[in-house]
Design a protein around this motif. Sequence first.
Motif, PDB file in Angstrom:
ATOM      1  N   HIS A 173       0.968  -1.379  -0.049  1.00  0.00           N
ATOM      2  CA  HIS A 173      -0.304   0.106   0.157  1.00  0.00           C
ATOM      3  C   HIS A 173       0.939   0.940   0.425  1.00  0.00           C
ATOM      4  O   HIS A 173       0.820   2.082  -0.598  1.00  0.00           O
ATOM      5  N   ASP A 174       1.883   0.946   0.094  1.00  0.00           N
ATOM      6  CA  ASP A 174       3.287   2.445   0.945  1.00  0.00           C
ATOM      7  C   ASP A 174       2.963   2.070  -1.268  1.00  0.00           C
ATOM      8  O   ASP A 174       4.343   3.048  -1.156  1.00  0.00           O
ATOM      9  N   HIS A 175       3.876   1.627  -1.999  1.00  0.00           N
ATOM     10  CA  HIS A 175       4.497   1.423  -2.895  1.00  0.00           C
ATOM     11  C   HIS A 175       3.726   2.946  -3.796  1.00  0.00           C
ATOM     12  O   HIS A 175       1.687   2.642  -3.536  1.00  0.00           O
ATOM     13  N   GLU A 176       4.436   3.942  -4.509  1.00  0.00           N
ATOM     14  CA  GLU A 176       3.823   4.198  -5.169  1.00  0.00           C
ATOM     15  C   GLU A 176       3.736   4.099  -7.047  1.00  0.00           C
ATOM     16  O   GLU A 176       4.588   3.560  -7.222  1.00  0.00           O
ATOM     17  N   VAL A 177       2.585   4.403  -8.068  1.00  0.00           N
ATOM     18  CA  VAL A 177       2.397   4.157  -8.962  1.00  0.00           C
ATOM     19  C   VAL A 177       2.513   4.876  -9.446  1.00  0.00           C
ATOM     20  O   VAL A 177       1.744   5.602  -9.566  1.00  0.00           O
ATOM     21  N   THR A 178       2.704   4.825 -11.352  1.00  0.00           N
ATOM     22  CA  THR A 178       2.477   5.208 -11.773  1.00  0.00           C
ATOM     23  C   THR A 178       2.234   4.783 -13.659  1.00  0.00           C
ATOM     24  O   THR A 178       2.700   3.851 -13.718  1.00  0.00           O
ATOM     25  N   LEU A 179       1.138   5.540 -14.332  1.00  0.00           N
ATOM     26  CA  LEU A 179       0.725   4.582 -15.578  1.00  0.00           C
ATOM     27  C   LEU A 179       0.743   5.692 -16.493  1.00  0.00           C
ATOM     28  O   LEU A 179      -0.200   6.412 -16.436  1.00  0.00           O
ATOM     29  N   ARG A 180       0.809   5.200 -17.625  1.00  0.00           N
ATOM     30  CA  ARG A 180       0.722   6.002 -18.245  1.00  0.00           C
ATOM     31  C   ARG A 180      -0.013   5.600 -19.177  1.00  0.00           C
ATOM     32  O   ARG A 180      -0.254   5.335 -20.642  1.00  0.00           O
ATOM     33  N   ALA A 181      -1.594   5.830 -18.809  1.00  0.00           N
ATOM     34  CA  ALA A 181      -2.879   5.799 -19.671  1.00  0.00           C
ATOM     35  C   ALA A 181      -3.941   6.282 -18.383  1.00  0.00           C
ATOM     36  O   ALA A 181      -4.396   6.217 -17.739  1.00  0.00           O
ATOM     37  N   SER A 182      -4.786   7.080 -20.299  1.00  0.00           N
ATOM     38  CA  SER A 182      -5.306   8.182 -19.460  1.00  0.00           C
ATOM     39  C   SER A 182      -6.669   7.166 -19.194  1.00  0.00           C
ATOM     40  O   SER A 182      -7.872   8.182 -19.026  1.00  0.00           O
ATOM     41  N   ARG A 183      -6.602   5.785 -19.327  1.00  0.00           N
ATOM     42  CA  ARG A 183      -8.403   5.562 -20.083  1.00  0.00           C
ATOM     43  C   ARG A 183      -8.350   3.618 -18.990  1.00  0.00           C
ATOM     44  O   ARG A 183      -6.633   3.836 -18.971  1.00  0.00           O
ATOM     45  N   TYR A 184      -8.998   3.675 -18.853  1.00  0.00           N
ATOM     46  CA  TYR A 184      -9.209   2.039 -17.983  1.00  0.00           C
ATOM     47  C   TYR A 184     -10.068   1.303 -18.296  1.00  0.00           C
ATOM     48  O   TYR A 184     -11.801   2.362 -18.918  1.00  0.00           O
ATOM     49  N   LEU A 185     -10.606   0.594 -18.045  1.00  0.00           N
ATOM     50  CA  LEU A 185     -11.838   0.138 -18.705  1.00  0.00           C
ATOM     51  C   LEU A 185     -13.186  -0.745 -17.416  1.00  0.00           C
ATOM     52  O   LEU A 185     -12.113  -1.800 -16.746  1.00  0.00           O
ATOM     53  N   PRO A 186     -14.689  -0.376 -16.717  1.00  0.00           N
ATOM     54  CA  PRO A 186     -14.665  -0.411 -16.224  1.00  0.00           C
ATOM     55  C   PRO A 186     -15.337  -1.723 -16.680  1.00  0.00           C
ATOM     56  O   PRO A 186     -15.068  -2.501 -17.440  1.00  0.00           O
ATOM     57  N   VAL A 187     -15.551  -2.749 -15.407  1.00  0.00           N
ATOM     58  CA  VAL A 187     -16.031  -4.079 -14.941  1.00  0.00           C
ATOM     59  C   VAL A 187     -17.432  -4.004 -14.450  1.00  0.00           C
ATOM     60  O   VAL A 187     -17.968  -3.344 -13.769  1.00  0.00           O
ATOM     61  N   ASP A 188     -18.116  -5.431 -14.724  1.00  0.00           N
ATOM     62  CA  ASP A 188     -19.216  -5.558 -14.281  1.00  0.00           C
ATOM     63  C   ASP A 188     -18.494  -6.569 -12.822  1.00  0.00           C
ATOM     64  O   ASP A 188     -18.151  -6.955 -12.548  1.00  0.00           O
ATOM     65  N   ASP A 189     -19.873  -6.721 -12.329  1.00  0.00           N
ATOM     66  CA  ASP A 189     -19.892  -7.459 -10.931  1.00  0.00           C
ATOM     67  C   ASP A 189     -19.263  -8.882 -10.823  1.00  0.00           C
ATOM     68  O   ASP A 189     -18.802  -9.524 -10.426  1.00  0.00           O
ATOM     69  N   ARG A 190     -19.154  -9.506 -12.822  1.00  0.00           N
ATOM     70  CA  ARG A 190     -18.312 -10.956 -13.621  1.00  0.00           C
ATOM     71  C   ARG A 190     -17.006 -10.271 -13.179  1.00  0.00           C
ATOM     72  O   ARG A 190     -15.843 -11.118 -13.297  1.00  0.00           O
ATOM     73  N   LEU A 191     -16.811  -8.672 -12.968  1.00  0.00           N
ATOM     74  CA  LEU A 191     -15.076  -8.275 -13.598  1.00  0.00           C
ATOM     75  C   LEU A 191     -14.982  -8.591 -14.617  1.00  0.00           C
ATOM     76  O   LEU A 191     -13.170  -8.766 -15.770  1.00  0.00           O
ATOM     77  N   ILE A 192     -15.844  -8.562 -15.276  1.00  0.00           N
ATOM     78  CA  ILE A 192     -15.849  -8.588 -17.109  1.00  0.00           C
ATOM     79  C   ILE A 192     -16.033  -7.189 -17.442  1.00  0.00           C
ATOM     80  O   ILE A 192     -16.543  -7.176 -17.228  1.00  0.00           O
ATOM     81  N   PRO A 193     -15.391  -6.790 -18.222  1.00  0.00           N
ATOM     82  CA  PRO A 193     -15.459  -5.327 -18.868  1.00  0.00           C
ATOM     83  C   PRO A 193     -16.661  -5.109 -19.932  1.00  0.00           C
ATOM     84  O   PRO A 193     -17.074  -5.754 -20.324  1.00  0.00           O
ATOM     85  N   THR A 194     -17.476  -3.802 -18.901  1.00  0.00           N
ATOM     86  CA  THR A 194     -18.270  -3.535 -20.156  1.00  0.00           C
ATOM     87  C   THR A 194     -18.103  -3.484 -21.552  1.00  0.00           C
ATOM     88  O   THR A 194     -19.135  -2.907 -21.977  1.00  0.00           O
ATOM     89  N   GLY A 195     -16.892  -2.986 -21.993  1.00  0.00           N
ATOM     90  CA  GLY A 195     -17.043  -2.252 -23.378  1.00  0.00           C
ATOM     91  C   GLY A 195     -16.355  -0.442 -22.943  1.00  0.00           C
ATOM     92  O   GLY A 195     -15.956  -0.405 -24.038  1.00  0.00           O
ATOM     93  N   GLU A 196     -16.759  -0.159 -22.398  1.00  0.00           N
ATOM     94  CA  GLU A 196     -16.943   1.148 -21.964  1.00  0.00           C
ATOM     95  C   GLU A 196     -14.726   1.705 -21.509  1.00  0.00           C
ATOM     96  O   GLU A 196     -14.538   1.086 -20.815  1.00  0.00           O
ATOM     97  N   LEU A 197     -14.528   2.317 -22.745  1.00  0.00           N
ATOM     98  CA  LEU A 197     -13.012   2.870 -22.082  1.00  0.00           C
ATOM     99  C   LEU A 197     -12.878   4.543 -20.968  1.00  0.00           C
ATOM    100  O   LEU A 197     -13.102   5.333 -21.468  1.00  0.00           O
ATOM    101  N   ALA A 198     -12.984   3.784 -19.927  1.00  0.00           N
ATOM    102  CA  ALA A 198     -13.429   5.580 -19.301  1.00  0.00           C
ATOM    103  C   ALA A 198     -12.219   6.130 -19.205  1.00  0.00           C
ATOM    104  O   ALA A 198     -10.929   5.677 -18.460  1.00  0.00           O
ATOM    105  N   PRO A 199     -12.806   7.342 -18.849  1.00  0.00           N
ATOM    106  CA  PRO A 199     -11.163   8.222 -18.355  1.00  0.00           C
ATOM    107  C   PRO A 199     -10.674   7.769 -17.231  1.00  0.00           C
ATOM    108  O   PRO A 199     -11.942   8.049 -16.156  1.00  0.00           O
ATOM    109  N   VAL A 200      -9.656   7.928 -16.540  1.00  0.00           N
ATOM    110  CA  VAL A 200      -9.180   8.212 -15.004  1.00  0.00           C
ATOM    111  C   VAL A 200      -9.500   9.361 -14.442  1.00  0.00           C
ATOM    112  O   VAL A 200      -8.995   9.005 -13.196  1.00  0.00           O
TER     113      VAL A 200
END
Length: 330
Positions: A173-200
């Motif tokens: 939890h103290d690790h710092e993370v950087t990701l070169r990504a301005s979008r991610y994939l939201p998931v449904d209750d099965r942890l399957i992507p909904t298809g949306e590329l959502a802004p972070v």
Amino acid sequence: MLTYGCVVQSLDVPDSRGRPGNVVLGLDTMDGYLTRSRFFGAVVGRYGNRIADGRFTLEGRAYELPRNNGSNSLHGGPEGFDKRVWRPAGTAGDRISLAYRSADGEAGYPGTLDATVTYTVAGTGEGPEGEWSLRIDYRAVTDAPTHVNLTNHSYFNLAGAGPGPTGGPGTVHDHEVTLRASRYLPVDDRLIPTGELAPVAGTPFDFTAPRRIGDRLDDGHPQLKTAGGYDHCWVFDEPAGPLRPVARVTEPGSGRAMEVLTTEPGVQFYSGNMLTDAVYGRGTGLCLETEHFPDSPNRPEFPSTVLRPGEAYSSTTVYRFTAGAPAGDR
């Protein structure tokens, strides 16, 4: 390295004072890998990540896969590449190749697939002046159209995977993370992507600047509640193909830093939400699984994971380590 599962069992990296320490979670006995594995350090496939309802259609034919994650097939199913013994396929200096032939119909996938994974380690210098790396090259060919998405499932803890105050290592939890990504994939209750590329932007999923993992882990965001933490795919801003830097992780106590370079279009960032056993507790390791997107076989709008005869699957990821001054010395 283990031939079972093509596993990275341990990876020693010096800290800022030159003291080596293992930075990946592993198990001490083969029995552990056979009975308690949560894909520790393994190559997963044929398809890394989830395929919804354990099925897909390819060239008009439906295929059924074993389900091992609720209704989903996860990481190739209960007998995926992580449960197979790979064949040594050559060594040269600090490089070793392991190969596996997956028969037509194995785990429900069409076509005979010949996969080779090559691990290369390199290192120069010591302490803050040093740099060390683990390079993973994946190659595969097939005799019939099939889906392929290979990745490595190492859990990293840059503070060290040795015992912490409660017996296992401390959390990440103290690790710092950087990701070169301005979008991610939201998931449904099965942890399957909904298809949306959502802004972070404006969400706990914004790691475009260095951010401590624990800062927003429990802030009540619906997506974090659904996954029990971070277990999502981030979409890199730069196009897939060339090997380019996409992520960075730093750990203040040891001074260790890890930069991730890959040819892949995305990464599954997993904060170890379901790590609960006698050795490793929740959040004691993080995964950065470089890959194509989850459920791509059922999402024609996602980058394709189809491999056809006459083509060659090729993917490369590099984990590059350095060590600066620890937090107390800055």
